[in-house]
Scaffold this motif. Structure first.
Motif, PDB file in Angstrom:
ATOM      1  N   GLU A  63       6.778   4.497 -11.364  1.00 22.25           N
ATOM      2  CA  GLU A  63       6.368   3.107 -11.115  1.00 22.25           C
ATOM      3  C   GLU A  63       7.547   2.221 -10.701  1.00 22.25           C
ATOM      4  O   GLU A  63       7.375   1.081 -10.290  1.00 22.25           O
ATOM      5  CB  GLU A  63       5.734   2.521 -12.384  1.00 22.25           C
ATOM      6  N   ASP A  64       8.779   2.737 -10.875  1.00 25.75           N
ATOM      7  CA  ASP A  64       9.965   1.898 -10.616  1.00 25.75           C
ATOM      8  C   ASP A  64      10.451   1.956  -9.175  1.00 25.75           C
ATOM      9  O   ASP A  64      11.459   1.342  -8.841  1.00 25.75           O
ATOM     10  CB  ASP A  64      11.119   2.324 -11.534  1.00 25.75           C
ATOM     11  N   ILE A  65       9.772   2.728  -8.337  1.00 31.38           N
ATOM     12  CA  ILE A  65      10.212   2.820  -6.936  1.00 31.38           C
ATOM     13  C   ILE A  65      10.140   1.427  -6.297  1.00 31.38           C
ATOM     14  O   ILE A  65       9.173   0.691  -6.481  1.00 31.38           O
ATOM     15  CB  ILE A  65       9.341   3.841  -6.171  1.00 31.38           C
ATOM     16  N   PHE A  66      11.191   1.083  -5.559  1.00 36.85           N
ATOM     17  CA  PHE A  66      11.300  -0.290  -5.046  1.00 36.85           C
ATOM     18  C   PHE A  66      11.820  -0.289  -3.604  1.00 36.85           C
ATOM     19  O   PHE A  66      12.276   0.743  -3.099  1.00 36.85           O
ATOM     20  CB  PHE A  66      12.245  -1.104  -5.934  1.00 36.85           C
ATOM     21  N   GLU A  97       0.842  -1.204   0.000  1.00 34.27           N
ATOM     22  CA  GLU A  97       0.000   0.000   0.000  1.00 34.27           C
ATOM     23  C   GLU A  97       0.876   1.253   0.000  1.00 34.27           C
ATOM     24  O   GLU A  97       0.624   2.207  -0.745  1.00 34.27           O
ATOM     25  CB  GLU A  97      -0.881  -0.039   1.264  1.00 34.27           C
ATOM     26  N   VAL A  98       1.948   1.244   0.822  1.00 37.72           N
ATOM     27  CA  VAL A  98       2.848   2.400   0.875  1.00 37.72           C
ATOM     28  C   VAL A  98       3.570   2.536  -0.468  1.00 37.72           C
ATOM     29  O   VAL A  98       3.687   3.630  -1.020  1.00 37.72           O
ATOM     30  CB  VAL A  98       3.873   2.268   2.035  1.00 37.72           C
ATOM     31  N   LEU A  99       4.033   1.407  -1.017  1.00 41.76           N
ATOM     32  CA  LEU A  99       4.718   1.451  -2.321  1.00 41.76           C
ATOM     33  C   LEU A  99       3.804   2.030  -3.400  1.00 41.76           C
ATOM     34  O   LEU A  99       4.205   2.899  -4.167  1.00 41.76           O
ATOM     35  CB  LEU A  99       5.112   0.037  -2.741  1.00 41.76           C
ATOM     36  N   LYS A 100       2.557   1.537  -3.409  1.00 45.76           N
ATOM     37  CA  LYS A 100       1.579   2.031  -4.396  1.00 45.76           C
ATOM     38  C   LYS A 100       1.398   3.537  -4.237  1.00 45.76           C
ATOM     39  O   LYS A 100       1.339   4.291  -5.207  1.00 45.76           O
ATOM     40  CB  LYS A 100       0.223   1.351  -4.127  1.00 45.76           C
ATOM     41  N   PHE A 101       1.330   3.962  -2.980  1.00 49.14           N
ATOM     42  CA  PHE A 101       1.082   5.373  -2.665  1.00 49.14           C
ATOM     43  C   PHE A 101       2.240   6.257  -3.152  1.00 49.14           C
ATOM     44  O   PHE A 101       2.023   7.275  -3.812  1.00 49.14           O
ATOM     45  CB  PHE A 101       0.884   5.497  -1.149  1.00 49.14           C
TER      46      PHE A 101
END
Ligand code: GLN
Length: 306
Positions: free
Chosen positions: A147-150, A135-139
């Protein structure tokens, strides 16, 4: 205007260059200790839609405690004032990983931006969402448009191997009933979220939320009410830089949040968001060159909330 900010960033870069390797990279998380100290980046995102960058502004780094802002938004936007039954909102005046005030306050951490407070917020997210890490990643992907944040799993695993203090804090709070989930599950989720990597550009774009009254400026979606957004900014102002929050208000004068990865992101409400990154930290765990860069930015641009 365009030229003004470009010139300011160039002037800042040349003035802070001698400071970049002063201070010390956070090595209590061994994997973070391996980061090349000689790096500096900065990014400014104005509400009029302009972006100004300099140095290593596109390079991803470990956001660490900056993630505490994103987890707080997710919990606060759902629970509103009920959240304050589990975590306070006063500056702590102690280190970010301190245990000392927890006993006096019966397991209620002073604020959501020290480790204890953020760990309670993650415990709350575990009850609110099936998969809070995702959920945090999506946010953050949605806020930054990247979209590449990991999650850097090496950094996460490295921190988990030496997370004794965070375990201690969490068990202590659980003894007062302020942690509801299994301690290892909470610490694993908290540490994974701290290990998200973003660049200065990603962070400044994400913080446009706070300069835009709680609305995601990229898609018009309201995330926080105007009042909640004002309060998020107030909490960053009073608690965003651990035990040097007073000095930061004095020198820089904007709401902001730092992390031991060397990042700092700030906001000038209704105007712009600003991020810096430089890995060497001062004694309170804040980026030394980053603070100086922000101080120069608010001085040269004559911007401040005061
Ligand atoms: N993950 C780090 C910790 O819990 C975050 C600390 C920080 O950035 N101040 O110690």
């Amino acid at each position: 205007m365009e030229e003004k900010y470009t010139q300011i960033l160039e002037r800042i870069y040349s003035e802070i260059s001698p400071l970049i390797t002063r201070g010390k990279v956070a090595d209590y998380i061994p994997e973070l200790g391996k980061v090349d100290p000689n790096q500096f980046g900065m990014s400014v995102c104005t509400n009029s839609g302009h972006e100004y960058i300099i140095g290593n502004s596109q390079k991803s780094f470990s956001i660490q405690s900056i993630s505490k802002v994103f987890t707080l938004v997710l919990a606060y936007s759902k629970l509103d004032r009920k959240l304050w039954e589990r975590v306070g909102r006063e500056p702590s005046g102690t280190r970010f990983d301190s245990l000392v005030l927890l006993e006096n306050e019966e397991g209620i951490p002073r604020n959501p931006f020290i480790n204890a407070g953020a760990i309670v917020v993650v415990d709350i997210l575990l009850d609110l969402y099936e998969d809070p890490i995702n959920e945090v990643l999506k946010f953050v992907r949605e806020l930054s448009g990247n979209e590449d944040i990991f999650i850097n799993e090496k950094v996460r695993d490295s921190e988990l191997e030496c997370a004794n203090r965070n375990y201690a804090l969490t068990y202590f709070m659980k003894s007062f009933g302020n942690i509801r989930n299994d301690v290892s599950t909470v610490i694993e989720a908290y540490t994974s979220i701290c290990s998200i990597e973003m660049s200065c550009v990603d962070l400044a774009r994400s913080f446009r939320l706070f300069s835009s009254n709680g609305e995601n400026p990229w898609n018009g979606k309201r995330i926080l009410t105007k009042s909640q957004n004002k309060r998020m900014n107030a909490i960053m102002m009073t608690c965003g830089l651990y035990n040097s929050v007073g000095d930061f208000a004095y020198r820089v004068g904007i709401p902001a949040k730092s992390g031991v990865g060397g990042g700092i992101v700030g906001v000038i409400p209704n105007e712009m968001s600003i991020s810096t990154w430089s890995p060497c930290l001062d004694k309170t765990g804040n980026s030394l060159a980053g603070i100086k860069a922000l101080e120069l930015f608010t001085t040269y641009s004559e911007q401040s909330i005061y």
